[in-house]
Design an enzyme around this catalytic site. Sequence first.
Site, PDB file in Angstrom:
ATOM      1  N   ARG A 245      28.418 -14.972  17.568  1.00  0.00           N
ATOM      2  CA  ARG A 245      28.643 -15.207  16.133  1.00  0.00           C
ATOM      3  C   ARG A 245      27.320 -15.156  15.358  1.00  0.00           C
ATOM      4  NH1 ARG A 245      31.826 -20.443  15.977  1.00  0.00           N
ATOM      5  NH2 ARG A 245      31.836 -20.053  13.744  1.00  0.00           N
TER       6      ARG A 245
ATOM      7  N   TYR B 193      28.489 -18.880  20.540  1.00  0.00           N
ATOM      8  CA  TYR B 193      27.651 -18.998  19.343  1.00  0.00           C
ATOM      9  C   TYR B 193      26.646 -17.847  19.225  1.00  0.00           C
ATOM     10  CZ  TYR B 193      30.036 -23.248  18.320  1.00  0.00           C
ATOM     11  OH  TYR B 193      31.032 -24.132  18.000  1.00  0.00           O
TER      12      TYR B 193
ATOM     13  N   HIS C 178      29.594 -28.853   8.926  1.00  0.00           N
ATOM     14  CA  HIS C 178      29.769 -28.563  10.356  1.00  0.00           C
ATOM     15  C   HIS C 178      28.546 -27.877  10.969  1.00  0.00           C
ATOM     16  CE1 HIS C 178      34.458 -28.802   9.955  1.00  0.00           C
ATOM     17  NE2 HIS C 178      33.890 -29.984  10.006  1.00  0.00           N
TER      18      HIS C 178
ATOM     19  N   ASN D 187      44.038 -19.700  -1.650  1.00  0.00           N
ATOM     20  CA  ASN D 187      44.324 -19.374  -0.256  1.00  0.00           C
ATOM     21  C   ASN D 187      45.315 -18.215  -0.232  1.00  0.00           C
ATOM     22  OD1 ASN D 187      45.078 -19.547   2.600  1.00  0.00           O
ATOM     23  ND2 ASN D 187      44.236 -21.621   2.569  1.00  0.00           N
TER      24      ASN D 187
ATOM     25  N   ASP E 214      28.337 -20.125   8.864  1.00  0.00           N
ATOM     26  CA  ASP E 214      27.590 -18.931   8.465  1.00  0.00           C
ATOM     27  C   ASP E 214      26.683 -19.283   7.282  1.00  0.00           C
ATOM     28  OD1 ASP E 214      28.897 -18.415   5.830  1.00  0.00           O
ATOM     29  OD2 ASP E 214      30.690 -17.922   6.996  1.00  0.00           O
TER      30      ASP E 214
ATOM     31  N   GLN F 273      32.664 -25.909   5.334  1.00  0.00           N
ATOM     32  CA  GLN F 273      32.889 -26.176   6.759  1.00  0.00           C
ATOM     33  C   GLN F 273      32.322 -25.022   7.583  1.00  0.00           C
ATOM     34  OE1 GLN F 273      37.178 -27.743   7.390  1.00  0.00           O
ATOM     35  NE2 GLN F 273      37.220 -26.694   5.410  1.00  0.00           N
ATOM     36  N   ASN F 274      31.920 -23.952   6.888  1.00  0.00           N
ATOM     37  CA  ASN F 274      31.484 -22.756   7.601  1.00  0.00           C
ATOM     38  C   ASN F 274      30.064 -22.906   8.127  1.00  0.00           C
ATOM     39  OD1 ASN F 274      33.920 -21.820   6.784  1.00  0.00           O
ATOM     40  ND2 ASN F 274      33.129 -20.523   5.133  1.00  0.00           N
TER      41      ASN F 274
ATOM     42  N   GLY G 140      40.156 -21.310   0.963  1.00  0.00           N
ATOM     43  CA  GLY G 140      40.154 -20.662   2.283  1.00  0.00           C
ATOM     44  C   GLY G 140      40.050 -21.606   3.451  1.00  0.00           C
TER      45      GLY G 140
HETATM   46  C1  BJW Z   1      42.069 -16.995   3.309  1.00  0.00           C
HETATM   47  C2  BJW Z   1      41.718 -15.649   3.435  1.00  0.00           C
HETATM   48  C3  BJW Z   1      41.183 -15.003   2.287  1.00  0.00           C
HETATM   49  C4  BJW Z   1      42.489 -16.343   5.350  1.00  0.00           C
HETATM   50  N1  BJW Z   1      41.026 -15.701   1.153  1.00  0.00           N
HETATM   51  N2  BJW Z   1      41.901 -17.660   2.177  1.00  0.00           N
HETATM   52  C5  BJW Z   1      44.268 -36.252  15.494  1.00  0.00           C
HETATM   53  C6  BJW Z   1      44.630 -36.350  14.153  1.00  0.00           C
HETATM   54  C7  BJW Z   1      43.700 -36.224  13.122  1.00  0.00           C
HETATM   55  C8  BJW Z   1      42.351 -35.992  13.421  1.00  0.00           C
HETATM   56  C9  BJW Z   1      42.001 -35.902  14.745  1.00  0.00           C
HETATM   57  C10 BJW Z   1      42.934 -36.031  15.763  1.00  0.00           C
HETATM   58  N3  BJW Z   1      42.299 -35.871  16.955  1.00  0.00           N
HETATM   59  C11 BJW Z   1      40.969 -35.649  16.702  1.00  0.00           C
HETATM   60  C12 BJW Z   1      40.784 -35.653  15.367  1.00  0.00           C
HETATM   61  C13 BJW Z   1      39.501 -35.427  14.653  1.00  0.00           C
HETATM   62  C14 BJW Z   1      39.062 -33.984  14.780  1.00  0.00           C
HETATM   63  C15 BJW Z   1      40.184 -33.085  14.240  1.00  0.00           C
HETATM   64  O1  BJW Z   1      40.347 -32.881  13.057  1.00  0.00           O
HETATM   65  N4  BJW Z   1      40.950 -32.444  15.134  1.00  0.00           N
HETATM   66  C16 BJW Z   1      42.065 -31.572  14.724  1.00  0.00           C
HETATM   67  C17 BJW Z   1      42.187 -30.421  15.694  1.00  0.00           C
HETATM   68  C18 BJW Z   1      43.322 -32.410  14.606  1.00  0.00           C
HETATM   69  N5  BJW Z   1      37.874 -33.847  13.948  1.00  0.00           N
HETATM   70  C19 BJW Z   1      36.664 -34.089  14.429  1.00  0.00           C
HETATM   71  O2  BJW Z   1      36.477 -34.372  15.596  1.00  0.00           O
HETATM   72  C20 BJW Z   1      35.510 -34.050  13.442  1.00  0.00           C
HETATM   73  N6  BJW Z   1      34.765 -35.251  13.515  1.00  0.00           N
HETATM   74  C21 BJW Z   1      35.308 -36.425  13.162  1.00  0.00           C
HETATM   75  O3  BJW Z   1      36.467 -36.534  12.785  1.00  0.00           O
HETATM   76  O4  BJW Z   1      34.437 -37.481  13.231  1.00  0.00           O
HETATM   77  C22 BJW Z   1      34.951 -38.795  12.871  1.00  0.00           C
HETATM   78  C23 BJW Z   1      34.992 -39.008  11.381  1.00  0.00           C
HETATM   79  C24 BJW Z   1      36.083 -39.595  10.770  1.00  0.00           C
HETATM   80  C25 BJW Z   1      36.089 -39.818   9.399  1.00  0.00           C
HETATM   81  C26 BJW Z   1      35.010 -39.483   8.631  1.00  0.00           C
HETATM   82  C27 BJW Z   1      33.913 -38.899   9.248  1.00  0.00           C
HETATM   83  C28 BJW Z   1      33.910 -38.658  10.613  1.00  0.00           C
HETATM   84  C29 BJW Z   1      34.584 -32.878  13.744  1.00  0.00           C
HETATM   85  C30 BJW Z   1      35.246 -31.572  13.478  1.00  0.00           C
HETATM   86  C31 BJW Z   1      34.349 -30.406  13.880  1.00  0.00           C
HETATM   87  C32 BJW Z   1      35.029 -29.092  13.607  1.00  0.00           C
HETATM   88  N7  BJW Z   1      34.278 -28.044  14.156  1.00  0.00           N
HETATM   89  C33 BJW Z   1      34.760 -26.672  14.029  1.00  0.00           C
HETATM   90  C34 BJW Z   1      34.006 -25.778  15.051  1.00  0.00           C
HETATM   91  C35 BJW Z   1      32.541 -25.898  14.918  1.00  0.00           C
HETATM   92  C36 BJW Z   1      31.996 -24.919  13.938  1.00  0.00           C
HETATM   93  C37 BJW Z   1      32.100 -23.503  14.411  1.00  0.00           C
HETATM   94  O5  BJW Z   1      32.039 -23.225  15.610  1.00  0.00           O
HETATM   95  O6  BJW Z   1      32.232 -22.649  13.532  1.00  0.00           O
HETATM   96  O7  BJW Z   1      34.619 -26.202  12.679  1.00  0.00           O
HETATM   97  S1  BJW Z   1      36.498 -26.442  14.346  1.00  0.00           S
HETATM   98  C38 BJW Z   1      36.743 -25.154  13.192  1.00  0.00           C
HETATM   99  O8  BJW Z   1      37.743 -25.601  12.250  1.00  0.00           O
HETATM  100  C39 BJW Z   1      35.423 -25.019  12.429  1.00  0.00           C
HETATM  101  C40 BJW Z   1      35.915 -24.977  11.008  1.00  0.00           C
HETATM  102  O9  BJW Z   1      34.872 -25.360  10.125  1.00  0.00           O
HETATM  103  C41 BJW Z   1      37.097 -25.906  11.017  1.00  0.00           C
HETATM  104  C42 BJW Z   1      38.016 -25.736   9.856  1.00  0.00           C
HETATM  105  O10 BJW Z   1      38.690 -24.510   9.919  1.00  0.00           O
HETATM  106  P1  BJW Z   1      39.018 -23.727   8.564  1.00  0.00           P
HETATM  107  O11 BJW Z   1      37.767 -23.364   7.881  1.00  0.00           O
HETATM  108  O12 BJW Z   1      40.024 -24.467   7.785  1.00  0.00           O
HETATM  109  O13 BJW Z   1      39.610 -22.361   9.167  1.00  0.00           O
HETATM  110  P2  BJW Z   1      41.137 -21.996   9.585  1.00  0.00           P
HETATM  111  O14 BJW Z   1      41.070 -20.800  10.448  1.00  0.00           O
HETATM  112  O15 BJW Z   1      41.841 -23.162  10.114  1.00  0.00           O
HETATM  113  O16 BJW Z   1      41.832 -21.628   8.185  1.00  0.00           O
HETATM  114  C43 BJW Z   1      41.457 -20.476   7.447  1.00  0.00           C
HETATM  115  C44 BJW Z   1      42.231 -20.466   6.139  1.00  0.00           C
HETATM  116  O17 BJW Z   1      41.797 -19.357   5.375  1.00  0.00           O
HETATM  117  C45 BJW Z   1      43.748 -20.326   6.314  1.00  0.00           C
HETATM  118  O18 BJW Z   1      44.391 -21.314   5.507  1.00  0.00           O
HETATM  119  C46 BJW Z   1      44.053 -18.926   5.774  1.00  0.00           C
HETATM  120  O19 BJW Z   1      45.320 -18.837   5.141  1.00  0.00           O
HETATM  121  C47 BJW Z   1      42.933 -18.738   4.770  1.00  0.00           C
HETATM  122  N8  BJW Z   1      42.537 -17.342   4.486  1.00  0.00           N
HETATM  123  N9  BJW Z   1      42.012 -15.189   4.667  1.00  0.00           N
HETATM  124  C48 BJW Z   1      41.400 -16.972   1.093  1.00  0.00           C
HETATM  125  N10 BJW Z   1      40.825 -13.645   2.297  1.00  0.00           N
END
Ligand code: BJW
Length: 237
Positions: free
Chosen positions: A59, A56, A109, A204, A94, A91-92, A176
């Site tokens: 970043r 962190y 997040h 996207n 930043d 979700q970002n 995104g």
């Molecule tokens: C472009 C581009 C350009 C590129 N233009 N586009 C099994 C099944 C289902 C769920 C779970 C499971 N086991 C556990 C879970 C739950 C878990 C989860 O989802 N896990 C998965 C791995 C399956 N989730 C949690 O634990 C969350 N809490 C939770 O569920 O609590 C219970 C609850 C239930 C119901 C309601 C409420 C609560 C907490 C999740 C915390 C996520 N934290 C992170 C890291 C911390 C932040 C940080 O350090 O920055 O957050 S993980 C990481 O992923 C970060 C992001 O915010 C998050 C999402 O990622 P994002 O933004 O989608 O990025 P990418 O890289 O995946 O995608 C980028 C996209 O951009 C791509 O599509 C590209 O194509 C595109 N792109 N260039 C437009 N120029």
Amino acid sequence: MSKNDHIVVLTGAGISVESGLDTFRGNFGLWGQHKVEDIATPEAFATQPELVHKFYNQRRQQLKKVQPNPAHVALATLEKNWPGKITLITQNVDDLHERAGSTQLIHMHGKLSEARCIQSGTVFPCEENLDTDSLCECCQVKGNLRPNIVWFGEYPFGMSEIFTALDQADQFWSIGTSAHVYPAGGFAQHVLMNRKDARMIECNTENSQISHLFPERHEGPASQTVTKLVDSILEEL
Ligand code: BJW
């Protein structure tokens, strides 16, 4: 479309790519040898706090070198000029949306620019590096400060406000995000279950996990697709 539409926008890492920040799951989505799923957890912080702080800190420092891009600016312009309600959920962690001028923003997040006391839950501004020797202002204990970030297994911020907005959404824009991470990955489905006529738009560079839910897809970099989308929607007013 009506000019009173409540537009709910969800953004992910892809919107900040053209500002110079990496995504989580693309080719460059690994940090060192670690997957985000291994670092962004309370367990990792409990067992390897130095590693988590380093991730962190890097970043947080990187944020000082980047600027909002035209996609962030377009969403701020939309908020200023749209007569209906806008809810921007990011979700970002930043701060590029607020630096571009968005104010109606939910950081589900958390934020890189904040630290939190693990004992009292007090949140502090945090612009500099944290480490295991950082002294918490409220309890005066070393090591009690963590990044104010939502890790896997933790409950995201603003969920009540988010579900209220999703339940009222006339339009849902997903920009995104891979929709790989829940609950954000389920928001589009939630909107469609409650608001069958909602206008569903995805911007996207590639297909996401949920592209099939979006009849309207704008493929390409967010700086181009989001800017065009916002321009066209404001022109229709
Ligand atoms: C472009 C581009 C350009 C590129 N233009 N586009 C099994 C099944 C289902 C769920 C779970 C499971 N086991 C556990 C879970 C739950 C878990 C989860 O989802 N896990 C998965 C791995 C399956 N989730 C949690 O634990 C969350 N809490 C939770 O569920 O609590 C219970 C609850 C239930 C119901 C309601 C409420 C609560 C907490 C999740 C915390 C996520 N934290 C992170 C890291 C911390 C932040 C940080 O350090 O920055 O957050 S993980 C990481 O992923 C970060 C992001 O915010 C998050 C999402 O990622 P994002 O933004 O989608 O990025 P990418 O890289 O995946 O995608 C980028 C996209 O951009 C791509 O599509 C590209 O194509 C595109 N792109 N260039 C437009 N120029």
